[in-house]
Motif scaffolding. Structure first.
Motif, PDB file in Angstrom:
ATOM      1  N   ASP A 166      50.025  14.109  -3.796  1.00 39.30           N
ATOM      2  CA  ASP A 166      50.989  13.276  -3.086  1.00 39.30           C
ATOM      3  C   ASP A 166      51.757  12.381  -4.066  1.00 39.30           C
ATOM      4  OD1 ASP A 166      52.048  12.879  -0.577  1.00 39.30           O
ATOM      5  OD2 ASP A 166      50.745  11.193  -0.092  1.00 39.30           O
ATOM      6  N   LYS A 169      54.428  14.062  -6.052  1.00 36.11           N
ATOM      7  CA  LYS A 169      55.623  14.426  -5.287  1.00 36.11           C
ATOM      8  C   LYS A 169      56.615  13.265  -5.193  1.00 36.11           C
ATOM      9  CE  LYS A 169      54.880  16.770  -1.490  1.00 36.11           C
ATOM     10  NZ  LYS A 169      54.291  17.103  -0.168  1.00 36.11           N
ATOM     11  N   ARG A 171      55.850   9.675  -4.725  1.00 35.15           N
ATOM     12  CA  ARG A 171      55.568   8.555  -3.835  1.00 35.15           C
ATOM     13  C   ARG A 171      55.259   7.259  -4.569  1.00 35.15           C
ATOM     14  NH1 ARG A 171      54.873   7.911   1.114  1.00 35.15           N
ATOM     15  NH2 ARG A 171      53.213   6.399   0.758  1.00 35.15           N
ATOM     16  N   ARG A 204      49.483   9.877   7.591  1.00 35.71           N
ATOM     17  CA  ARG A 204      50.152  11.132   7.264  1.00 35.71           C
ATOM     18  C   ARG A 204      50.142  12.019   8.498  1.00 35.71           C
ATOM     19  NH1 ARG A 204      50.957   8.312   3.745  1.00 35.71           N
ATOM     20  NH2 ARG A 204      50.840   8.586   1.493  1.00 35.71           N
ATOM     21  N   ARG A 205      51.235  12.751   8.686  1.00 36.65           N
ATOM     22  CA  ARG A 205      51.283  13.743   9.762  1.00 36.65           C
ATOM     23  C   ARG A 205      50.678  15.055   9.262  1.00 36.65           C
ATOM     24  NH1 ARG A 205      56.654  12.376   9.339  1.00 36.65           N
ATOM     25  NH2 ARG A 205      57.066  14.548   8.784  1.00 36.65           N
ATOM     26  N   ASP A 207      51.944  18.017   9.338  1.00 37.88           N
ATOM     27  CA  ASP A 207      52.874  18.837   8.562  1.00 37.88           C
ATOM     28  C   ASP A 207      53.015  18.313   7.137  1.00 37.88           C
ATOM     29  OD1 ASP A 207      54.209  16.551   9.671  1.00 37.88           O
ATOM     30  OD2 ASP A 207      56.137  17.448   9.172  1.00 37.88           O
ATOM     31  N   GLN A 208      52.936  16.981   6.944  1.00 36.60           N
ATOM     32  CA  GLN A 208      52.984  16.426   5.599  1.00 36.60           C
ATOM     33  C   GLN A 208      51.763  16.839   4.799  1.00 36.60           C
ATOM     34  OE1 GLN A 208      53.283  12.314   6.918  1.00 36.60           O
ATOM     35  NE2 GLN A 208      55.370  12.173   6.131  1.00 36.60           N
ATOM     36  N   ILE A 209      50.604  16.782   5.433  1.00 37.43           N
ATOM     37  CA  ILE A 209      49.375  17.184   4.758  1.00 37.43           C
ATOM     38  C   ILE A 209      49.420  18.663   4.415  1.00 37.43           C
ATOM     39  CG2 ILE A 209      46.885  17.512   5.086  1.00 37.43           C
ATOM     40  CD1 ILE A 209      46.916  14.910   6.731  1.00 37.43           C
ATOM     41  N   THR A 210      49.932  19.480   5.320  1.00 45.37           N
ATOM     42  CA  THR A 210      50.036  20.919   5.060  1.00 45.37           C
ATOM     43  C   THR A 210      50.912  21.188   3.849  1.00 45.37           C
ATOM     44  OG1 THR A 210      49.722  21.421   7.410  1.00 45.37           O
ATOM     45  CG2 THR A 210      50.731  23.142   6.042  1.00 45.37           C
ATOM     46  N   ASP A 211      52.038  20.491   3.742  1.00 45.71           N
ATOM     47  CA  ASP A 211      52.924  20.658   2.585  1.00 45.71           C
ATOM     48  C   ASP A 211      52.229  20.243   1.296  1.00 45.71           C
ATOM     49  OD1 ASP A 211      54.968  21.614   4.155  1.00 45.71           O
ATOM     50  OD2 ASP A 211      56.053  19.710   4.250  1.00 45.71           O
ATOM     51  N   THR A 212      51.478  19.143   1.359  1.00 41.56           N
ATOM     52  CA  THR A 212      50.773  18.667   0.172  1.00 41.56           C
ATOM     53  C   THR A 212      49.685  19.652  -0.242  1.00 41.56           C
ATOM     54  OG1 THR A 212      51.190  16.364   0.808  1.00 41.56           O
ATOM     55  CG2 THR A 212      49.455  16.747  -0.800  1.00 41.56           C
TER      56      THR A 212
END
Length: 235
Positions: A166, A169, A171, A204-205, A207-212
Motif C-alpha cells: 500500500d 503505491k 500513500r 479499506r474497501r 476492491d482496494q484490498i483486492t488491488d493491493t
C-alpha cells in the motif's frame, strides 16, 4: 551449536516468522519441514517448535497429518483484519485522548513531524513502514492498556506485507498528513474528531484490498524486496 537451546528456538521462530510475514514462504504453500530445516541449518526440533508458535499466532494453519500451510493472501480475510484494526485503534485512541498528559501528546506530535520530514530515500521498505507502525503503536501505548498495545503489535505483523505494498503505491504523503491531523485532534482533546479521522485513515474497501493483493502477488513472484530486507535483519 546446540540448536535445541531456548535461544536457538527463539531465533528460528524469528527467522520463520519473517519469512511468513513477508511471504518469502508463499501464500497457501504447504511447508516442507525437511527442506526448510536444511535451508535454515537447524534440526527439526526447534523448527517444529517455531511452526507450532506461528500457527498459534495466526501466521500458519495446521491440519492433522498434513503439516503446516502458509496463511493465504485472501482479500476477504485481509478485510477482516483491517476491520479489527479500525475497531482496536479507535478504541485505543479514545483512551489515549482521555489518559495521556500534554507532554506525552507533544512528544507524539514531534514524532509525527520527524517521520513526515524524513527523506524518502532513507526510509525504503521496512524503514518506511516501521515509522508508520511506530506512530500507531505509540498511540496505543498512550491508552495505558497493555493488552491493546500487544494486540496491535500482533495485528501489524499479520498485515505488514499488505501495508508495505500500500505504501509503495504512493500513500506516504497522505498517511503522514493524516498522522499530523490525528495528533492535532488528540492535543485538542477532541476524541470524536480524532476517532473519526482514524477510522477513515485505516479503513479499506474490499476492491482496494483486492488491488493491493494483486500488486502483492506480482512482488512475491518477481523479487520480493521486503522479504530480502527483513530476512537480512534477522539472519
Amino acid at each position: 551449536m546446540n540448536d535445541s537451546s531456548p535461544r536457538s528456538a527463539d531465533r528460528v521462530h524469528e527467522q520463520v516468522k519473517a519469512m511468513a510475514v513477508t511471504y518469502r514462504l508463499r501464500p497457501a504453500e504447504r511447508i516442507n519441514e525437511v527442506e526448510l530445516a536444511r535451508q535454515l541449518g537447524v534440526s527439526r526440533t526447534p523448527l517444529r517448535e517455531a511452526l507450532n508458535r506461528l500457527a498459534a499466532e495466526g501466521f500458519l494453519t495446521t491440519e492433522p497429518n498434513r503439516g503446516y500451510t502458509v496463511r493465504p493472501l485472501d482479500p476477504a480475510r485481509v478485510l477482516t483484519l483491517y476491520e479489527y484494526r479500525a475497531m482496536l485503534e479507535t478504541a485505543a485512541l479514545r483512551l489515549a485522548c482521555e489518559r495521556a498528559d500534554d507532554a506525552a501528546l507533544a512528544e507524539l506530535a514531534g514524532f509525527a513531524a520527524l517521520s513526515r520530514d524524513t527523506p524518502e530515500e532513507d526510509t525504503e521498505a521496512l524503514r518506511l513502514l516501521a515509522l508508520d507502525e511506530a506512530f500507531h503503536e505509540r498511540i496505543a501505548a498512550l491508552s495505558g492498556n497493555e493488552e491493546m498495545l500487544r494486540s496491535l503489535r500482533s495485528l501489524n505483523e499479520r498485515i505488514r506485507f499488505i501495508r508495505w505494498i500500500d505504501m509503495r503505491k504512493g500513500r506516504r504523503a497522505a498517511t503522514q498528513e493524516e498522522h499530523g491531523r490525528i495528533t492535532a485532534h488528540l492535543r485538542a482533546r477532541d476524541a470524536e474528531a480524532a476517532a473519526a479521522l482514524m477510522q477513515t485513515h485505516i479503513a479499506r474497501r474490499l476492491d482496494q484490498i483486492t488491488d493491493t493483493i494483486r500488486a502483492g502477488f506480482a512482488e512475491i513472484y518477481t523479487g520480493n524486496a521486503l522479504a530480502a530486507q527483513a530476512l537480512g535483519e534477522v539472519a
